[in-house]
Design an enzyme around this catalytic site. Structure first.
Site, PDB file in Angstrom:
ATOM      1  CG  ASP A 284       4.679  59.951  80.281  1.00 58.94           C
ATOM      2  OD1 ASP A 284       4.025  60.164  81.337  1.00 58.94           O
ATOM      3  OD2 ASP A 284       5.686  60.599  79.999  1.00 58.94           O
TER       4      ASP A 284
HETATM    5  C1  BGC Z   1       5.516  62.616  82.851  1.00 58.18           C
HETATM    6  C2  BGC Z   1       6.103  61.405  83.512  1.00 58.18           C
HETATM    7  C3  BGC Z   1       5.428  61.185  84.842  1.00 58.18           C
HETATM    8  C4  BGC Z   1       3.939  61.063  84.616  1.00 58.18           C
HETATM    9  C5  BGC Z   1       3.172  60.777  85.884  1.00 58.18           C
HETATM   10  C6  BGC Z   1       4.011  62.596  82.819  1.00 58.18           C
HETATM   11  O1  BGC Z   1       3.503  63.799  82.379  1.00 58.18           O
HETATM   12  O2  BGC Z   1       6.032  62.706  81.529  1.00 58.18           O
HETATM   13  O3  BGC Z   1       7.479  61.550  83.662  1.00 58.18           O
HETATM   14  O4  BGC Z   1       5.945  60.023  85.434  1.00 58.18           O
HETATM   15  O5  BGC Z   1       3.475  62.291  84.071  1.00 58.18           O
HETATM   16  O6  BGC Z   1       3.161  61.862  86.710  1.00 58.18           O
END
Ligand code: BGC
Length: 796
Positions: free
Chosen positions: A319
């Site tokens: 993530d």
């Molecule tokens: C979120 C994810 C997301 C990623 C990319 C993160 O902060 O937890 O769910 O896919 O950002 O945007």
């Protein structure tokens, strides 16, 4: 904030139409089958497909190509494939880098995300294809979560349809729109089990149940990836956030989790396993620490379970900055250690932190990680790129992108999805003792009061004005004539004046019926939107009470990304609909529902709390040693018998509305649950575990469901079981099947479920998936709280 990845409500999609034309329809999932009925829908341009095994990541023929590319790569180029940056609107703390052109030319970037403009995508891709030594295409990603531009209801709403088919079709449409824009990878589905409404990301998932969550996880993957991942309108899915993220302590986003292995395997992992089985090309490792070990550095979950036990061959991306966050988590004191720990644990691609770029080469050169380990991670990336056909078709047709958006049939599907996502929570007290809803047609005067009525699609995501959208107010005006609809905001989401409330009350007094549109602004759920209070924000409760005091009939429509604790409303407002955040066609969908063109059929996928102090609240809890049983918990304990129980002294244990609950404009009665055998053998079931769909079911369960009302309706019939006497305490009920049936007034339908061996297996006290001798209860019921069980036994 269009198209940024931060928030769940900014991506929209389009899709295909679906019309229901027969009165009896069937959806089946997993081991559940309805034996009478027909599913009928008009052919849709977004076809529902078989799992994408051919030309997907499981396709063994890709391996030779992957290896031939690998042989030509330098260590630095290999590491480049493991590096990802956000080149668009940031959705978290960034690295400050912007030299992507140069980095791509040097082969230092494998993937970019948050780039939404096809022209820009082609610009970056051209550098990769023409200037980098090996011409390996960039994989472009984005959070396409509930549609790309044609925006569907939020995932919590989509799940409330209990209809994997509609989720698959919606995802297919999202894939077609996103792929036409050049985006071939979505960071979706979010398959985290969410048991706590304080956690804002409950909005992004399918709720609290692993069985339903698994059905939805697989449906999203099938929809995004289509029958072939290399089709131009397919995109790679990414099941996230692996794993346990939804168990964030106190519902506070990014908080720690403590989950026993048993609980992890029984509740939190199954939707991920379902996504893997459906062929998901990627998985995202989560932010949270799990039993002290951050999920993005956890070899047990990432290597032991995911790779060894499940045989997963796809890509694991961290993530956002989760590799860098190993430092504040406290398991690394510097970037090099963070990179090493994440990499060795099994995170293939580093989203945004830049620590693989900065340190991985040295980590390998110093012998802390091997070339073979790097090769394996790069294989996972290349396999996805090859499976997508990116090497053959790296560019997007810039002229085609716009043509894929907002097809009429896509909007129609978004409307159907919205209509089926609404949960009728309460419907009483209309004229003549009849329920208030549906509203009678004719020339009554309607007033819409509340901060969310003007553009009811906005609570689904996109800012007002984007795409062809019709607000609730406009949809009502189209229906009954403009002169019959008046509008008062009453208050804002968080603010409001006495005068505004007074004006709204005066407006209510002149109307025949009031539609109150209250709830949360879109940014109050989703990521980084935990709430400690689950009531109506701002002055909305004051507005609600003032309007109800007028004595006019009031319909309350709640817009939210989670259940809201509004006990006063449930006591005093005659009709309440949970509309979630309904997407681009939410306005017309609501108008049609209010007037009874559609009969609500959505059911809750999360337990609706009475008070925030009940959280985490979920139906599939354990019984405890001191269950409250049938004790009246509406009163404080008065003696020893009523006190020393697992209970509150100031609130009931039960939810306001249980998991699986949803009212309708008609009524149903359920006959008793009849099972095909009172005895099963654990030994026999264990021999047949995991043997799939062909196995004759060891047990069937059936019940008659009658439409006792005067309207046709669609009912989600649910099958639950309970096991007692097992080596590990098992939940009071567990969902093991569901079916939607359409029933005409007066009609009785026999609903039959097949229970396969897996339905009876548990993760036992040695964490083995096995069937144990047990007593068994089986319910076929309209929700998780009703019905009397049929009883059976599993002998050793
Ligand atoms: C979120 C994810 C997301 C990623 C990319 C993160 O902060 O937890 O769910 O896919 O950002 O945007």
């Amino acid at each position: 904030m269009p198209f940024s990845a931060r928030y769940i409500h900014y991506i929209k999609s389009h899709c295909a139409s679906q019309r229901r034309i027969l009165s009896i329809l069937v959806k089946t999932f997993f081991g559940t089958f309805l034996l009478c009925g027909i599913w009928a829908s008009r052919p849709a341009s977004a076809q529902v497909t078989a799992p994408s095994q051919s030309a997907g990541i499981a396709d063994k023929s890709l391996d030779a190509r992957v290896d031939s590319i690998l042989r030509r790569m330098t260590l630095a180029e290999k590491i480049g494939q493991l590096v990802q940056y956000s080149a668009g609107q940031p959705t978290g703390p960034g690295t400050g880098r912007s030299d992507y052109d140069d980095m791509i030319a040097r082969g230092q970037i494998g993937s970019l995300f948050n780039v939404n403009d096809p022209h820009e995508i082609n610009k970056y891709q051209k550098i990769a294809m023409e200037k980098s030594r090996l011409h390996i295409p960039i994989l472009f990603g984005l959070d396409v979560i509930h549609g790309f531009k044609t925006e569907f209801p939020i995932p919590l709403g989509l799940a409330s349809t209990w209809d994997p088919t509609i989720v698959e079709k919606a995802s297919r449409v999202a894939a077609m729109e996103a792929a036409a824009d050049g985006i071939r990878w979505t960071f979706s589905p979010m398959v985290d089990i969410a048991r706590d409404a304080r956690w804002g990301r409950m909005a992004e998932g399918a709720g609290e149940d692993p069985f339903l969550g698994s059905a939805m996880a697989a449906a999203y993957v099938r929809g995004y990836q289509g029958s072939r991942l290399d089709a131009p309108d397919s995109i790679a899915a990414c099941a996230k956030h692996y794993v346990g993220y939804g168990a964030a302590e106190a519902g506070r986003d990014y908080n720690s989790t403590e989950i026993s292995e048993h609980k992890l395997r029984q509740f939190y992992m199954p939707p991920f396993h379902a996504a893997v089985e459906a062929g998901t090309a990627s998985l995202m490792s989560a932010f949270n620490s799990l039993n002290g070990i951050p999920s993005s550095a956890n070899p047990f979950t990432l290597k032991q379970v995911l790779r060894r036990e499940w045989g997963y061959r796809g890509l694991v991306v961290s993530d956002w900055n989760a590799v860098g966050e190993l430092i504040p988590h406290g398991i690394a004191n510097d970037g090099a250690t963070a990179a090493r720990k994440a990499f060795l644990a099994g995170v293939d691609m580093d989203m945004v932190s830049s620590l693989y770029h900065d340190h991985l080469e040295q980590i390998v050169k110093s012998g802390q990680a091997t070339q073979a380990e790097v090769d394996e991670a790069v294989r996972h990336v290349l396999r996805v790129k090859l499976a997508l056909g990116l090497f053959e078709h790296p560019y997007v047709d810039e002229g085609a992108a716009a043509k894929a958006l907002y097809h009429p049939e896509s909007i129609a599907l978004a409307q159907t999805a919205a209509e089926r996502s609404f949960v009728l929570l309460k419907n009483t007290n209309g004229t003549g003792g009849k329920p208030l809803l549906p509203l009678a047609g004719g020339s009554q005067n309607i007033v819409v009061i509340g901060p969310l009525g003007d553009d009811s699609s906005y609570p689904g995501g996109a800012p007002p004005g984007s795409g062809p959208r019709v607000s609730l107010v406009a949809a009502l005006a189209q229906r009954v004539g403009e002169s019959h609809v008046s509008r008062f905001k009453g208050v804002g989401i968080l603010d409001g004046t006495d005068q505004e409330i007074a004006d709204a009350v005066a407006g209510a007094q002149k109307a025949d019926v009031v539609i109150l549109t209250l709830g949360e602004a879109p940014e109050m759920s989703g990521e980084a939107a935990s709430r400690a209070h689950l009531g109506l924000p701002g002055r909305q409760k004051e507005l609600l009470e003032a309007v109800v005091r007028t004595g006019k009939p009031v319909v309350l429509i709640l817009f939210s990304g989670r259940p809201l604790t509004v006990p006063w409303a449930f006591e005093h407002v005659p009709a309440v609909i949970a509309a979630w955040l309904p997407g681009i066609a939410g306005g017309p969908a609501l108008a049609r529902t209010l007037f009874g063109d559609v009969n609500p059929s959505g059911k809750l996928v999360v337990s609706w709390p009475r008070a925030v102090g009940q959280e985490p609240l979920y139906y599939n809890h354990l019984n405890t040693g001191r269950p409250a049983g049938d004790m009246d918990l509406t009163r404080p304990p008065s003696d020893v018998a009523s006190r020393y129980l697992s209970r509150y002294i100031d609130e009931q244990n039960t939810p306001q509305f249980p998991f699986g609950y949803g009212d309708s404009y008609t009524t149903y009665s359920y006959g008793g649950t009849i099972i095909s055998t009172p005895r099963l053998s654990a030994a026999t079931l264990n021999k047949r575990l995991g043997s799939g769909e062909d196995v004759a079911p060891p047990m069937t369960a059936e019940a008659e469901v009658t439409n006792t009302g005067s309207r046709p309706g669609e009912e989600v019939v649910q099958l639950y079981i309970q096991l007692t006497g097992t080596s590990v305490a098992e939940p009071v009920r567990m969902l093991k099947g569901f079916q939607s049936i359409s029933i005409a007034p007066g009609e009785t339908t026999k609903v039959k479920f097949e229970l396969k061996p897996d339905a009876f297996a548990i993760w036992n006290n040695r964490n083995q998936f096995t069937v144990e001798a047990a007593k068994l209860n089986v319910w076929i019921s309209p929700d998780s709280a009703q019905g009397s069980p049929a009883k059976a036994e599993i002998l050793p």
